[in-house]
Enzyme design. Structure first.
Site, mmCIF file in Angstrom:
data_model
loop_
_atom_site.group_PDB
_atom_site.id
_atom_site.type_symbol
_atom_site.label_atom_id
_atom_site.label_comp_id
_atom_site.label_asym_id
_atom_site.label_seq_id
_atom_site.Cartn_x
_atom_site.Cartn_y
_atom_site.Cartn_z
ATOM 1 N N ARG A 110 7.569 -4.297 -14.480
ATOM 2 C CA ARG A 110 7.110 -3.001 -14.915
ATOM 3 C C ARG A 110 8.651 -2.358 -15.924
ATOM 4 O O ARG A 110 9.377 -1.827 -15.282
ATOM 5 C CB ARG A 110 7.427 -1.562 -13.687
ATOM 6 C CG ARG A 110 6.253 -2.245 -12.506
ATOM 7 C CD ARG A 110 5.828 -0.919 -11.959
ATOM 8 N NE ARG A 110 5.417 -1.336 -11.406
ATOM 9 C CZ ARG A 110 3.927 -0.928 -11.182
ATOM 10 N NH1 ARG A 110 3.322 -0.351 -11.938
ATOM 11 N NH2 ARG A 110 2.855 -1.053 -10.254
ATOM 12 N N LYS A 151 5.106 -9.468 -11.691
ATOM 13 C CA LYS A 151 5.124 -8.554 -12.900
ATOM 14 C C LYS A 151 6.179 -7.787 -13.349
ATOM 15 O O LYS A 151 7.224 -7.819 -11.806
ATOM 16 C CB LYS A 151 4.237 -7.682 -12.495
ATOM 17 C CG LYS A 151 4.203 -6.906 -11.364
ATOM 18 C CD LYS A 151 2.969 -6.035 -10.782
ATOM 19 C CE LYS A 151 2.776 -4.811 -10.051
ATOM 20 N NZ LYS A 151 1.451 -4.006 -9.762
ATOM 21 N N THR A 197 -2.712 -0.832 -13.718
ATOM 22 C CA THR A 197 -2.248 -2.916 -13.269
ATOM 23 C C THR A 197 -2.790 -3.377 -13.213
ATOM 24 O O THR A 197 -3.126 -4.710 -13.326
ATOM 25 C CB THR A 197 -1.097 -2.058 -12.344
ATOM 26 O OG1 THR A 197 0.026 -1.884 -12.953
ATOM 27 C CG2 THR A 197 -1.069 -3.504 -11.587
ATOM 28 N N HIS A 206 1.928 3.379 1.313
ATOM 29 C CA HIS A 206 2.697 2.458 0.423
ATOM 30 C C HIS A 206 3.405 2.308 0.508
ATOM 31 O O HIS A 206 3.813 0.380 0.554
ATOM 32 C CB HIS A 206 2.936 3.392 -0.752
ATOM 33 C CG HIS A 206 3.687 2.198 -1.864
ATOM 34 N ND1 HIS A 206 2.697 1.866 -2.737
ATOM 35 C CD2 HIS A 206 4.847 2.277 -2.325
ATOM 36 C CE1 HIS A 206 3.071 0.910 -3.917
ATOM 37 N NE2 HIS A 206 4.281 1.496 -3.556
#
Length: 315
Positions: free
Chosen positions: A195, A193, A227, A131
């Site tokens: 969160r 975006k 998402t 990630h």
């Protein structure tokens, strides 16, 4: 392969391990994995591994905590059985989303996992599409960070997509999206975006032209699918065609597969880094990373450069 090579599978993905063994012409090692009534994990290698190069295959997927402890016990058992080296193949590195502190009094759990694996006795880690690539630096042992990007791009080329645009769902995936765009000779766009909570996101802006194009959304993992659905719907509102969603790791937690059975998603492409349930939508396409992991294992044992596995040595 050398007779001193031994490959064993944890509970997470034995099918992937068997594929790796087939491609190496090696037998899958015999190991007993069981649980006491209390839930404690028991491991016993049912063959000698003294002075062997042992490879343990375990993805840290659901149930992550149990699979993590199982891997630790397998490492410890291998060290105590006098294995020459203990190499862990972790196709999906769990806890990777906790790689930094974004608020006070938070842990950096990805670092803790690295410390515990090293302390348990791992000599080398082979993993796929972390990630956060910086997680490699959390280890004081060699880390071979592989990528499925070439595999995914090869599949996308075979689809002959009309007017594609590569879409990064956030700024963090922009570098990967740019590489994929270069492989496919396509433009790319970035979604902005915010969160409000874990596994929740709200699209605020789209940078790039997506109108009338087929968006190819590239992610490292799909968890709940919320998402992805938000991104797909945001692109559709801006005039994009049906989307193709690509990710290395398909976690698919909860009812994610049902959520992703969406009218605006043409195809979902993931790898077999995590075992995928048999009950899955028809638009889910699974690519195998077994050849890549088998070649990496061969290079580690026989010598050579891992960079030869990638088109872009800078990946």
């Amino acid at each position: 392969m050398q007779h001193k090579l031994r490959i064993f599978s944890g509970s997470s993905n034995p099918v992937l391990t068997e594929k790796i063994c087939d491609m190496l012409g090696a037998e899958l090692g015999s190991v007993k994995l069981s649980r006491f009534k209390s839930g404690e994990i028991y491991v016993n290698y049912e063959e000698s591994i003294r002075n062997c190069d042992v490879f343990l295959v375990q993805s840290l997927s659901h149930p992550i905590n149990e699979l993590f402890v199982e891997l630790l016990v397998m490492i410890d058992a291998a060290k105590r059985a006098s294995a020459r080296t203990v190499n862990i193949i972790v196709p999906y590195y769990g806890y990777a989303r906790q790689e930094r502190k974004s608020a006070p009094r938070e842990p950096i759990t990805a670092k803790m996992v690295a410390d515990v694996l090293t302390t348990a006795g791992a000599n080398r880690v082979i993993t796929v599409d972390l990630h956060a690539p910086a997680i490699q630096g959390f280890f004081n042992i060699p880390v071979d960070h592989l990528t499925a990007l070439d595999l995914i791009s090869g599949h996308l080329k075979s689809l002959q997509i009309d007017r594609p645009v590569i879409v990064s769902p956030d700024a963090g995936r922009a570098s990967t999206a740019e590489k994929l765009a270069n492989h496919l000779d396509s433009p790319f766009a970035i979604m902005i975006k915010k969160r409000p909570a874990h596994n929740e996101s709200v699209i605020t802006h789209v940078i790039g032209d997506v109108k009338g194009r087929t968006p190819i959304i590239i992610e490292d993992l799909i968890d709940t699918g919320s998402t992805i659905v938000n991104v797909v719907e945001g692109l559709k509102e801006r005039g994009a065609s049906e989307a193709i969603v690509c990710a290395t790791h398909g976690l698919f937690s909860g009812d994610a597969l049902q959520r992703l059975d969406h009218p605006h998603i043409r195809e979902i492409v993931v790898t077999d880094s995590i075992a995928i349930p048999e009950a899955r939508p028809e638009n889910l396409h699974i690519l195998t990373i077994a050849p890549m992991l088998a070649r990496a294992t061969r290079i580690i044992i026989e010598g050579g450069s891992i960079a030869t596995l990638f088109k872009d040595a800078g990946v």
